[in-house]
Scaffold this motif. Structure first.
Motif, PDB file in Angstrom:
ATOM      1  N   SER A   5      14.713  20.256  46.217  1.00 53.73           N
ATOM      2  CA  SER A   5      15.869  19.800  46.991  1.00 53.73           C
ATOM      3  C   SER A   5      15.430  19.182  48.313  1.00 53.73           C
ATOM      4  N   GLU A   8      14.422  15.435  47.611  1.00 52.38           N
ATOM      5  CA  GLU A   8      15.465  14.470  47.272  1.00 52.38           C
ATOM      6  C   GLU A   8      15.906  13.603  48.448  1.00 52.38           C
ATOM      7  N   PRO A   9      16.205  14.168  49.638  1.00 56.76           N
ATOM      8  CA  PRO A   9      16.609  13.290  50.747  1.00 56.76           C
ATOM      9  C   PRO A   9      15.524  12.280  51.111  1.00 56.76           C
ATOM     10  N   ASN A  11      13.363  11.065  49.053  1.00 60.04           N
ATOM     11  CA  ASN A  11      13.386  10.099  47.965  1.00 60.04           C
ATOM     12  C   ASN A  11      14.568   9.143  48.130  1.00 60.04           C
ATOM     13  N   GLU A  12      15.738   9.677  48.488  1.00 61.51           N
ATOM     14  CA  GLU A  12      16.894   8.816  48.717  1.00 61.51           C
ATOM     15  C   GLU A  12      16.637   7.857  49.872  1.00 61.51           C
ATOM     16  N   GLN A  13      15.984   8.371  50.902  1.00 66.29           N
ATOM     17  CA  GLN A  13      15.652   7.519  52.050  1.00 66.29           C
ATOM     18  C   GLN A  13      14.679   6.428  51.624  1.00 66.29           C
ATOM     19  N   VAL A  15      14.377   5.153  48.618  1.00 70.43           N
ATOM     20  CA  VAL A  15      15.138   4.200  47.806  1.00 70.43           C
ATOM     21  C   VAL A  15      15.950   3.284  48.718  1.00 70.43           C
ATOM     22  N   ALA A  16      16.583   3.867  49.732  1.00 64.26           N
ATOM     23  CA  ALA A  16      17.366   3.059  50.667  1.00 64.26           C
ATOM     24  C   ALA A  16      16.484   2.069  51.416  1.00 64.26           C
ATOM     25  N   TYR A  19      15.528  -0.713  49.000  1.00 68.29           N
ATOM     26  CA  TYR A  19      16.701  -1.553  48.772  1.00 68.29           C
ATOM     27  C   TYR A  19      16.967  -2.450  49.985  1.00 68.29           C
ATOM     28  N   GLU A 108      19.719  -1.671  41.576  1.00 69.35           N
ATOM     29  CA  GLU A 108      21.031  -1.068  41.823  1.00 69.35           C
ATOM     30  C   GLU A 108      21.488  -0.262  40.615  1.00 69.35           C
ATOM     31  N   TYR A 111      19.273   3.086  40.225  1.00 74.80           N
ATOM     32  CA  TYR A 111      19.545   4.143  41.195  1.00 74.80           C
ATOM     33  C   TYR A 111      21.033   4.312  41.497  1.00 74.80           C
ATOM     34  N   ILE A 113      23.300   2.347  42.816  1.00 73.56           N
ATOM     35  CA  ILE A 113      23.655   1.937  44.180  1.00 73.56           C
ATOM     36  C   ILE A 113      24.941   1.127  44.104  1.00 73.56           C
TER      37      ILE A 113
END
Length: 144
Positions: A5, A8-9, A11-13, A15-16, A19, A108, A111, A113
């Protein structure tokens, strides 16, 4: 589980960030295409202006920041070649843009998006503002 857990943040960061860089690259390609299309337009104006002139007429051309005296006969083919070269570069940039657009749409989809529209953001802002309304507080000693 706790380790996953926490990852994940990040990883999300990541990905952002990827992108965002892809979107920035698309914007750079768009701006370069626009810039080159303006140059093609300027080349067309020059060609249309000097084409009907006498080929032996004196003509000035800016080359590398230096104004050079030539004849229309010498300048016209060079300007036409430059225009054709610019059009080829624009065509390549359009191909690269299409590849990037496909790449970003795949990204997109992968993930999940979704881009928020300005209308959605206004609606959410209105809801938040609506819940905070209703209380007006005066100065501390106003009741006395």
């Amino acid at each position: 589980m706790a380790g996953k857990s926490e990852a994940e943040p990040v990883n999300e960061q990541a990905v952002a960030n990827v992108y965002g860089s892809m979107r920035a690259e698309i914007n750079q390609i768009y701006s370069k295409i626009t810039e080159l299309e303006m140059e093609v337009s300027e080349h067309s104006l020059v060609i249309n202006a000097i084409q009907p002139l006498d080929p032996s007429r004196r003509c000035y051309r800016l080359i590398g920041g230096v104004l050079v005296e030539r004849t229309v006969k010498e300048v016209l083919p060079a300007v036409q070649r430059n225009k054709e070269g610019l059009q080829e570069v624009i065509a390549r940039l359009n191909e690269a843009l299409e590849k990037k657009k496909k790449e970003i749409s795949d990204f997109e989809a992968k993930y999940k998006i979704r881009i928020r529209k300005a209308d959605e953001m206004k609606d959410e802002g209105g809801k938040k503002e609506g819940t905070a309304q209703g209380v007006l507080v005066g100065p501390a000693g106003a009741d006395e």
